[in-house]
Enzyme design. Structure first.
Site, PDB file in Angstrom:
ATOM      1  CE  LYS A   2      87.725  71.611  34.491  1.00  0.00           C
ATOM      2  NZ  LYS A   2      87.729  70.933  35.820  1.00  0.00           N
ATOM      3  CG  ASP A  46      88.256  68.574  31.964  1.00  0.00           C
ATOM      4  OD1 ASP A  46      87.199  67.950  32.174  1.00  0.00           O
ATOM      5  OD2 ASP A  46      89.083  68.849  32.850  1.00  0.00           O
TER       6      ASP A  46
END
Length: 312
Positions: free
Chosen positions: A17, A145
């Site tokens: 990401k 995350d």
């Protein structure tokens, strides 16, 4: 209880990401910082193959240096597998063969992607049949995350980054990632941000927010419009000054990317990976060639892409 393996092996792919926007509050009493961030999953993947084993094992290969990664119970993917087994009563073990391509300690959530992939792979391998919400609950216990690595796409993260709200992003955005030959410790970067703020050495737009941090509405507008030019003007990362303070050479690369045609560039998460936004695929390829010619390791990726899922 014992659950027979639903499949002889399971292959799961999970994305890295980038953080398109990141605001960071002052640390709380527990030392942690609340954040408001806009995540986008991009086409740089971790591949995890789960096979039955007597215990919990992990091995690594890939295009990044994996020699220093832990293979014991401190590894996040192993922790994910053990957590799933404990929560579902599974008594089997698993071997996780991880093919890594997301940089280690690079601010792109590679370890979180491994953990998300391990959850999905073990759920399929053991036939435990958890719902998406149940997997998300386990992911949130593993790290801020990990839930986004499960979900993928584009999302706003608040709290520690694990409270997710999906965001509509029209079309595809093209990025050029520049990978450093070193990593940065996330706690060290947050600590440096606190120090710089305490000494009044951060840019005005990175001063700690007075209340709860929030994502600029301009980010959401640009994503909905699918407009890279609009998004370029809204990119922001409070951690950038701290990451650059610890690794000043990052600033030189950001300047090079800007001069080579990037619409904008920023530090991804806690760094040191840099993400440059391009107008489209052709411009991204040209930018990647320019940065590579200057001696940097660069890759063209696009986003948003899906989260952790079984590869058929």
């Amino acid at each position: 209880m014992t659950i027979a393996a639903a499949q002889p092996s399971v292959h799961v792919r999970a994305p890295g990401k980038i953080n398109l926007f990141m605001r960071v509050a002052e640390p709380g009493d527990d030392g942690y910082h609340d954040v408001a961030t806009a995540y986008q999953a991009v086409s740089l993947y971790e591949d995890v193959v789960a096979t039955p084993a007597a215990g919990f094992e992990v091995s690594f290969s890939g295009s990044v240096d994996v020699s220093g990664l832990p293979v014991d119970d401190s590894n996040l993917a192993i922790r994910a597998a053990r957590l799933l087994a404990e929560e579902t009563g599974v008594t089997e073990g698993v071997h996780l063969a991880i093919d890594k391509h997301v940089p280690i300690a690079g601010g792109m959530g590679g370890g979180s992607a491994d953990a998300a992939a391990a959850l999905v792979a073990c759920d399929a391998l053991w036939g435990t049949g958890l719902t998406k919400d149940e997997l998300h609950g386990l992911a949130a216990r593993l790290g801020a995350d990990v839930p986004f690595s499960l979900a993928g796409g584009t999302a706003i993260g608040t709290g520690r980054g694990d409270r997710l709200s999906p965001v509509l992003a029209t079309g595809s955005f093209h990025w050029v990632l520049v990978f450093a030959e070193f990593g940065l410790s996330t706690p060290a970067v947050y600590g440096e941000l606190d120090r710089l703020r305490g000494e009044g050495q951060v840019p005005p737009d990175s001063v700690a927010p007075a209340g709860a941090p929030a994502v600029d509405p301009a980010v959401l507008q640009a994503l909905r419009a699918g407009d890279p030019g609009l998004l370029a003007g809204a990119l922001h990362n409070d951690l950038a000054a701290a990451a650059i303070g610890l690794a000043p050479e990052l600033d030189e690369v950001l300047r090079l990317g800007a001069s080579a045609g990037a619409l904008a560039g920023l530090v991804s998460g806690s760094g040191p990976t840099l993400a440059f936004l391009a107008e489209g695929a052709d411009e991204a390829i040209s930018l990647a060639v320019t940065l590579s010619s200057a001696g940097h390791t660069a890759a063209h990726v696009h986003g948003p892409v899906h989260g952790a899922r079984v590869v058929r």
